[in-house]
Write an enzyme that holds these catalytic residues in place. Structure first.
Site, PDB file in Angstrom:
ATOM      1  N   ASP A  54       0.775  -1.099  -0.076  1.00 33.21           N
ATOM      2  CA  ASP A  54       0.164   0.066   0.045  1.00 33.21           C
ATOM      3  C   ASP A  54       0.873   1.273  -0.110  1.00 33.21           C
ATOM      4  O   ASP A  54       0.331   2.405  -0.275  1.00 33.21           O
ATOM      5  CB  ASP A  54      -0.904  -0.056   1.186  1.00 33.21           C
ATOM      6  CG  ASP A  54      -0.391  -0.063   2.473  1.00 33.21           C
ATOM      7  OD1 ASP A  54       0.909  -0.171   2.624  1.00 33.21           O
ATOM      8  OD2 ASP A  54      -1.183  -0.125   3.390  1.00 33.21           O
ATOM      9  N   SER A  55       2.029   1.072   0.024  1.00 39.19           N
ATOM     10  CA  SER A  55       3.103   2.174  -0.331  1.00 39.19           C
ATOM     11  C   SER A  55       2.844   2.862  -1.550  1.00 39.19           C
ATOM     12  O   SER A  55       3.227   3.650  -1.874  1.00 39.19           O
ATOM     13  CB  SER A  55       4.447   1.855  -0.295  1.00 39.19           C
ATOM     14  OG  SER A  55       4.648   0.468  -1.112  1.00 39.19           O
ATOM     15  N   ASP A  93      -1.188  -5.773  -0.157  1.00 42.57           N
ATOM     16  CA  ASP A  93      -1.456  -5.333   0.943  1.00 42.57           C
ATOM     17  C   ASP A  93      -2.953  -5.064   1.180  1.00 42.57           C
ATOM     18  O   ASP A  93      -3.483  -4.469   0.073  1.00 42.57           O
ATOM     19  CB  ASP A  93      -0.772  -3.910   0.996  1.00 42.57           C
ATOM     20  CG  ASP A  93       0.522  -4.077   1.982  1.00 42.57           C
ATOM     21  OD1 ASP A  93       0.836  -5.153   2.585  1.00 42.57           O
ATOM     22  OD2 ASP A  93       1.304  -3.216   1.987  1.00 42.57           O
ATOM     23  N   GLU A 125      -1.288  -5.618   8.334  1.00 39.74           N
ATOM     24  CA  GLU A 125      -0.640  -4.766   9.534  1.00 39.74           C
ATOM     25  C   GLU A 125      -1.336  -4.998  10.804  1.00 39.74           C
ATOM     26  O   GLU A 125      -2.460  -4.915  11.125  1.00 39.74           O
ATOM     27  CB  GLU A 125      -0.344  -3.321   9.316  1.00 39.74           C
ATOM     28  CG  GLU A 125       0.507  -3.049   7.993  1.00 39.74           C
ATOM     29  CD  GLU A 125       0.638  -1.571   7.762  1.00 39.74           C
ATOM     30  OE1 GLU A 125       0.328  -0.594   8.677  1.00 39.74           O
ATOM     31  OE2 GLU A 125       1.026  -1.372   6.679  1.00 39.74           O
ATOM     32  N   GLU A 192       9.202  -3.953  10.143  1.00 35.49           N
ATOM     33  CA  GLU A 192       9.622  -2.959   9.744  1.00 35.49           C
ATOM     34  C   GLU A 192      10.309  -1.961  10.732  1.00 35.49           C
ATOM     35  O   GLU A 192       9.539  -1.851  11.857  1.00 35.49           O
ATOM     36  CB  GLU A 192       8.405  -2.313   9.011  1.00 35.49           C
ATOM     37  CG  GLU A 192       8.900  -0.806   8.527  1.00 35.49           C
ATOM     38  CD  GLU A 192       7.803  -0.067   7.425  1.00 35.49           C
ATOM     39  OE1 GLU A 192       6.977  -1.025   7.169  1.00 35.49           O
ATOM     40  OE2 GLU A 192       7.848   0.796   6.842  1.00 35.49           O
TER      41      GLU A 192
HETATM   42  O1  KIV Z   1       3.687  -1.046   1.560  1.00 36.59           O
HETATM   43  C1  KIV Z   1       4.770  -1.584   1.475  1.00 36.59           C
HETATM   44  O2  KIV Z   1       5.304  -1.299   0.507  1.00 36.59           O
HETATM   45  C2  KIV Z   1       5.175  -2.430   2.746  1.00 36.59           C
HETATM   46  C3  KIV Z   1       6.679  -2.607   2.820  1.00 36.59           C
HETATM   47  C4  KIV Z   1       7.477  -1.619   2.890  1.00 36.59           C
HETATM   48  C5  KIV Z   1       6.782  -3.717   3.715  1.00 36.59           C
HETATM   49  O3  KIV Z   1       4.481  -2.673   3.561  1.00 36.59           O
END
Ligand code: KIV
Length: 274
Positions: A54-55, A93, A125, A192
């Site tokens: 979700d980044s 995610d 998460e 993380e």
């Molecule tokens: O959303 C993401 O890219 C992540 C990673 C940084 C672990 O959760």
């Protein structure tokens, strides 16, 4: 040839293969991707896991946090990525707001992602506070990767993106959460931005793989955001970040070259015309 060998065949990496890699002491290489082209490129490089993180909210959509991204956005990014990835395990995610509130919503969100994208697994998460959601998603036959430490969906609770679990109480809670995620049946846990010593300790205590980001070198694998590690966001340089390329400069330089050639009519040439 061992079953976990990274031999770039077209067969998909499975969660069982990740487990075999941990058991054999082979490190797991994970990277994010959010579209078909990047999925194809990172897969060709031999990564074991592609995370549609979700980044994407930050690097694809320009938001300051991961909170605004929707399930529909994640599904769109994931569909493209899955089409590009031939070998790696694709993990998606679940975004903020689609699993924390109710178990039914969590299962519906999880099933939608699996049905519509063709991904192989999900990442959520949190620890004990989402225990029932994880149980029910696992019961639906969906592999789940946990995520502990700095969980960016909780940035407003943390008050920033600092290192987590530096004190004994939070470290103990993290260890308990990690053991719980393993007991529930998660196939891996992302750690993380926590102290390297704690990450090593958790990695030793668990039989399932840990995948670290800003968690030192003793986790079973590493994950980075692809735009960050390729140097496409050079303003963003947390301590753990290493640039493995300077693609941002290359893109801007190449496009500037193109702009110049369009303006002075050196592109297209007669050879490039019909
Ligand atoms: O959303 C993401 O890219 C992540 C990673 C940084 C672990 O959760």
């Amino acid at each position: 040839m061992s079953s976990y060998s990274n031999n770039h065949t077209t067969s998909k990496v499975t969660t069982a293969q990740l487990q075999a890699m941990k058991d054999a002491g082979e490190k797991i290489a994970c990277i994010t991707a959010y579209d078909y082209t990047m999925g194809r490129l990172v897969d060709a490089a031999g990564v074991d896991v592609v995370l549609v993180g979700d980044s994407a909210a930050n690097v694809m959509m320009g938001y300051d946090t991961t909170l605004p991204i929707t399930l529909d956005d994640m599904i769109t990014f994931s569909k493209g990525t899955v089409r590009g990835v031939k070998r790696a395990l694709v993990v998606v995610d679940l975004p903020f707001g689609y699993y924390q509130g109710s178990i039914e919503k969590a299962v519906d969100s999880a099933v939608r992602v699996m049905k519509e994208t063709g991904a192989a697994a999900l990442k959520l998460e949190g620890g004990v506070e989402i225990r029932e959601q994880i149980e029910r998603i696992l019961a639906a036959g969906i592999p789940v990767c946990g995520h502990l430490g700095l969980t960016p969906q909780s940035v407003n609770k943390f008050g920033g993106y600092g290192v987590r679990a530096k004190g004994d109480t939070e470290a103990e809670r993290l260890m308990n959460d990690a053991r719980m995620l393993q007991k529930l049946g998660c196939f891996a846990v992302v750690l993380e931005k926590i102290p390297a010593k704690l990450a090593a300790h958790v990695t030793q205590a668990l039989t399932i793989p840990t995948i670290g980001i800003g968690a030192g070198s003793d986790t079973d694998g590493q994950v980075l955001v692809v735009q960050d590690m390729l140097g496409m966001n050079e303003g963003f340089k947390p301590k753990f970040m290493r640039y493995f390329g300077h693609i941002g400069e290359t893109i801007t330089g190449s496009v500037a070259d193109y702009v110049g050639q369009v303006k002075n009519i050196t592109y297209p040439s007669s050879d490039e015309s019909y």
